[in-house]
Design an enzyme around this catalytic site. Sequence first.
Site, PDB file in Angstrom:
ATOM      1  CB  SER A  10      -0.872   0.025   1.251  1.00  0.00           C
ATOM      2  OG  SER A  10      -1.315   1.355   1.489  1.00  0.00           O
ATOM      3  CG  HIS A  35      -3.717  -1.667  -1.639  1.00  0.00           C
ATOM      4  ND1 HIS A  35      -4.826  -2.403  -2.019  1.00  0.00           N
ATOM      5  CD2 HIS A  35      -4.097  -0.925  -0.571  1.00  0.00           C
ATOM      6  CE1 HIS A  35      -5.826  -2.113  -1.203  1.00  0.00           C
ATOM      7  NE2 HIS A  35      -5.415  -1.231  -0.309  1.00  0.00           N
ATOM      8  CG  ASP A  37      -4.835   2.180   1.052  1.00  0.00           C
ATOM      9  OD1 ASP A  37      -3.797   1.797   1.606  1.00  0.00           O
ATOM     10  OD2 ASP A  37      -5.804   1.445   0.826  1.00  0.00           O
ATOM     11  CG  MET A  39      -8.145   6.799   2.542  1.00  0.00           C
ATOM     12  SD  MET A  39      -7.211   6.803   4.083  1.00  0.00           S
ATOM     13  CE  MET A  39      -6.441   5.198   3.998  1.00  0.00           C
ATOM     14  CG  HIS A  68      -9.052   0.000  -0.447  1.00  0.00           C
ATOM     15  ND1 HIS A  68      -8.400  -0.180   0.762  1.00  0.00           N
ATOM     16  CD2 HIS A  68     -10.368  -0.049  -0.166  1.00  0.00           C
ATOM     17  CE1 HIS A  68      -9.286  -0.330   1.719  1.00  0.00           C
ATOM     18  NE2 HIS A  68     -10.489  -0.258   1.183  1.00  0.00           N
ATOM     19  CG  MET A  70     -11.028   2.953   2.125  1.00  0.00           C
ATOM     20  SD  MET A  70      -9.513   2.886   3.093  1.00  0.00           S
ATOM     21  CE  MET A  70      -8.314   3.078   1.776  1.00  0.00           C
ATOM     22  CG  MET A 139     -11.333  -2.987   5.090  1.00  0.00           C
ATOM     23  SD  MET A 139      -9.819  -2.667   4.196  1.00  0.00           S
ATOM     24  CE  MET A 139      -8.927  -1.657   5.387  1.00  0.00           C
ATOM     25  CG  ASP A 175      -5.992  -3.039   3.046  1.00  0.00           C
ATOM     26  OD1 ASP A 175      -6.605  -2.316   2.244  1.00  0.00           O
ATOM     27  OD2 ASP A 175      -5.017  -2.665   3.711  1.00  0.00           O
TER      28      ASP A 175
HETATM   29  C1  DX5 Z   1      -6.023   1.398   5.855  1.00  0.00           C
HETATM   30  C2  DX5 Z   1      -5.581   1.060   4.447  1.00  0.00           C
HETATM   31  C3  DX5 Z   1      -4.580  -0.061   4.442  1.00  0.00           C
HETATM   32  C4  DX5 Z   1      -3.357   0.359   5.173  1.00  0.00           C
HETATM   33  C5  DX5 Z   1      -2.423  -0.790   5.328  1.00  0.00           C
HETATM   34  O1  DX5 Z   1      -7.175   2.162   5.774  1.00  0.00           O
HETATM   35  O2  DX5 Z   1      -6.683   0.631   3.694  1.00  0.00           O
HETATM   36  O3  DX5 Z   1      -4.209  -0.390   3.096  1.00  0.00           O
HETATM   37  O4  DX5 Z   1      -2.706   1.384   4.453  1.00  0.00           O
HETATM   38  O5  DX5 Z   1      -1.354  -0.275   6.019  1.00  0.00           O
HETATM   39  P1  DX5 Z   1      -0.656  -1.180   7.129  1.00  0.00           P
HETATM   40  O6  DX5 Z   1      -0.151  -2.377   6.374  1.00  0.00           O
HETATM   41  O7  DX5 Z   1       0.445  -0.286   7.663  1.00  0.00           O
HETATM   42  O8  DX5 Z   1      -1.701  -1.516   8.133  1.00  0.00           O
HETATM   43 ZN    ZN Z   2      -6.286  -0.411   1.457  1.00  0.00          ZN
END
Ligand code: DX5
Ligand code: ZN
Length: 216
Positions: A10, A35, A37, A39, A68, A70, A139, A175
Amino acid sequence: MTRPTLIAPSILSANFAELGAEITRIDEAGADWIHLDVMDGHFVPNLTFGPPIIKAVRGATDKYFDAHLMVTNPDDLLGAYVDAGCQGITVHAEACTHLDRTLAAIREAGCRAGVSLNPHTSPDCLRYVLDKLDLILVMSVNPGFGGQSFLSSQLAKIAEIKEMVDGRDIDIQVDGGVTAANAADVVSAGANVLVAGSAVFKGGPAAYAENIAALR
Ligand code: DX5
Ligand code: ZN
């Protein structure tokens, strides 16, 4: 058919001041997927990046871009993620009033369709859309931030999903809080794609290859 175990770092844990170079580094360090992320500061209490940044770093690697989302409104920008160069788009079941239609729209746009479940969400909501799924993301932290601890309650959910998938061509991705210490448990529970942020990026660029190897 046993699916290969894939490592999907990620980039949330990457050095954002050198994001393109960081992606090239993890590509060369052995990442299978990247990956992303995304947000929006509403669905989760953090705000990261969206299609313009993804487009800007697309040229840093040829590896699979695994978005991903969010976000509260995943339908609104699907096309922008496709244009930015994503191969997989994962939406949150909790953010989709019409999940069946959203998954169909992702596939119609030419991407693999994924759904993510927050720790509290039962996989029952997937029972009637399995035929529209290429990936299920469990998750194992409450989404929003990297560096949290793995929620072991999710191991049973991974196993339940593995049962439900029942040999279909669907990736099971986990994840959040995944490390070399728990990766074996996560895979034996049924996952075949491991997302890791802090476990990959800890120690800086010189450590990326050994961190990925440790997970694998
Ligand atoms: C959290 C993200 C994950 C996170 C994983 O909301 O969706 O992808 O970045 O990071 P680690 O591996 O540090 O938990
Ligand atoms: Zn993620």
